[in-house]
Design an enzyme around this catalytic site. Structure first.
Site, PDB file in Angstrom:
ATOM      1  N   ASP A  30     -45.260  17.719  13.820  1.00 31.50           N
ATOM      2  CA  ASP A  30     -44.952  19.096  13.440  1.00 31.50           C
ATOM      3  C   ASP A  30     -45.791  20.058  14.289  1.00 31.50           C
ATOM      4  OD1 ASP A  30     -43.673  20.408  10.570  1.00 31.50           O
ATOM      5  OD2 ASP A  30     -45.005  21.666  11.777  1.00 31.50           O
ATOM      6  N   SER A  95     -36.823  25.620   5.870  1.00 31.83           N
ATOM      7  CA  SER A  95     -36.691  26.690   6.866  1.00 31.83           C
ATOM      8  C   SER A  95     -35.889  26.240   8.087  1.00 31.83           C
ATOM      9  CB  SER A  95     -38.070  27.192   7.302  1.00 31.83           C
ATOM     10  OG  SER A  95     -38.813  26.169   7.928  1.00 31.83           O
ATOM     11  N   HIS A 100     -34.897  16.823   7.648  1.00 26.35           N
ATOM     12  CA  HIS A 100     -36.104  16.215   8.210  1.00 26.35           C
ATOM     13  C   HIS A 100     -37.028  15.850   7.064  1.00 26.35           C
ATOM     14  CE1 HIS A 100     -36.505  20.582   8.022  1.00 26.35           C
ATOM     15  NE2 HIS A 100     -37.778  20.393   7.723  1.00 26.35           N
TER      16      HIS A 100
HETATM   17  P1  5GP Z   1     -39.080  23.067   6.534  1.00 25.18           P
HETATM   18  O1  5GP Z   1     -39.683  24.430   6.244  1.00 25.18           O
HETATM   19  O2  5GP Z   1     -37.629  23.217   6.950  1.00 25.18           O
HETATM   20  O3  5GP Z   1     -39.279  22.064   5.453  1.00 25.18           O
HETATM   21  O4  5GP Z   1     -39.885  22.463   7.755  1.00 25.18           O
HETATM   22  C1  5GP Z   1     -39.679  22.879   9.075  1.00 25.18           C
HETATM   23  C2  5GP Z   1     -40.862  22.383   9.868  1.00 25.18           C
HETATM   24  O5  5GP Z   1     -40.527  22.446  11.240  1.00 25.18           O
HETATM   25  C3  5GP Z   1     -42.133  23.218   9.671  1.00 25.18           C
HETATM   26  O6  5GP Z   1     -43.176  22.394   9.183  1.00 25.18           O
HETATM   27  C4  5GP Z   1     -42.423  23.766  11.065  1.00 25.18           C
HETATM   28  O7  5GP Z   1     -43.792  23.830  11.369  1.00 25.18           O
HETATM   29  C5  5GP Z   1     -41.685  22.795  11.957  1.00 25.18           C
HETATM   30  N1  5GP Z   1     -41.229  23.366  13.213  1.00 25.18           N
HETATM   31  C6  5GP Z   1     -40.561  24.549  13.383  1.00 25.18           C
HETATM   32  N2  5GP Z   1     -40.277  24.742  14.684  1.00 25.18           N
HETATM   33  C7  5GP Z   1     -40.752  23.653  15.339  1.00 25.18           C
HETATM   34  C8  5GP Z   1     -40.753  23.267  16.719  1.00 25.18           C
HETATM   35  O8  5GP Z   1     -40.242  23.956  17.600  1.00 25.18           O
HETATM   36  N3  5GP Z   1     -41.351  22.093  17.039  1.00 25.18           N
HETATM   37  C9  5GP Z   1     -41.916  21.282  16.088  1.00 25.18           C
HETATM   38  N4  5GP Z   1     -42.488  20.132  16.495  1.00 25.18           N
HETATM   39  N5  5GP Z   1     -41.934  21.605  14.781  1.00 25.18           N
HETATM   40  C10 5GP Z   1     -41.355  22.780  14.414  1.00 25.18           C
END
Ligand code: 5GP
Ligand code: ZN
Length: 114
Positions: A30, A95, A100
């Site tokens: 992440d 988000s 994932h």
């Molecule tokens: P969610 O909020 O959908 O559960 O998690 C999305 C995750 O994707 C977040 O923890 C955020 O830090 C990660 N993330 C967002 N953009 C990127 C990116 O461009 N590269 C990586 N490696 N992680 C990302």
């Protein structure tokens, strides 16, 4: 999908620290880690969430679980324990609209989550 961060990482068009990759799944670190070890394990196909995953072949669910276990083993958090989270939809705090599994470890987790 063209405008999806995880699709782009899976296709290699934006960089990520990939830990493992198969024909169908990818695991990478992440970008904003919330624990000493924080990886994301995702299908390469643009599946939005676990509800959509349930409509796919059970093989894909199995491959994701195997990848989660392998990521944990390679990251050295298997023995001490870790947390697997799939934030889903608005109330779940999702988000990025591509399924994932967060794999978090390297410290003791608290409960309940926020
Ligand atoms: P969610 O909020 O959908 O559960 O998690 C999305 C995750 O994707 C977040 O923890 C955020 O830090 C990660 N993330 C967002 N953009 C990127 C990116 O461009 N590269 C990586 N490696 N992680 C990302
Ligand atoms: Zn996608």
């Amino acid at each position: 999908m063209t405008d999806c961060i995880i699709c782009k990482i899976a296709q290699g068009t934006i960089p990520a620290q990939k830990i493992l990759e198969t024909d169908t799944v990818v695991a990478f670190m992440d970008i904003a880690p919330q624990a000493p070890v924080h990886g994301l394990v995702a299908p390469k196909a643009h599946i939005r969430n676990v509800v959509e995953l349930a409509a796919h072949s059970p093989d894909l669910s199995q491959e994701l679980v195997v990848a989660i276990a392998e990521f944990a083993r390679q990251s050295g958090i298997s023995d001490d324990g870790f947390r697997v989270v799939a934030n889903t939809g608005d109330d779940g705090g999702q988000s990025v609209d591509h399924l994932h599994f967060h794999v978090l470890g390297g410290r003791s987790m608290t409960w309940p989550p926020g």
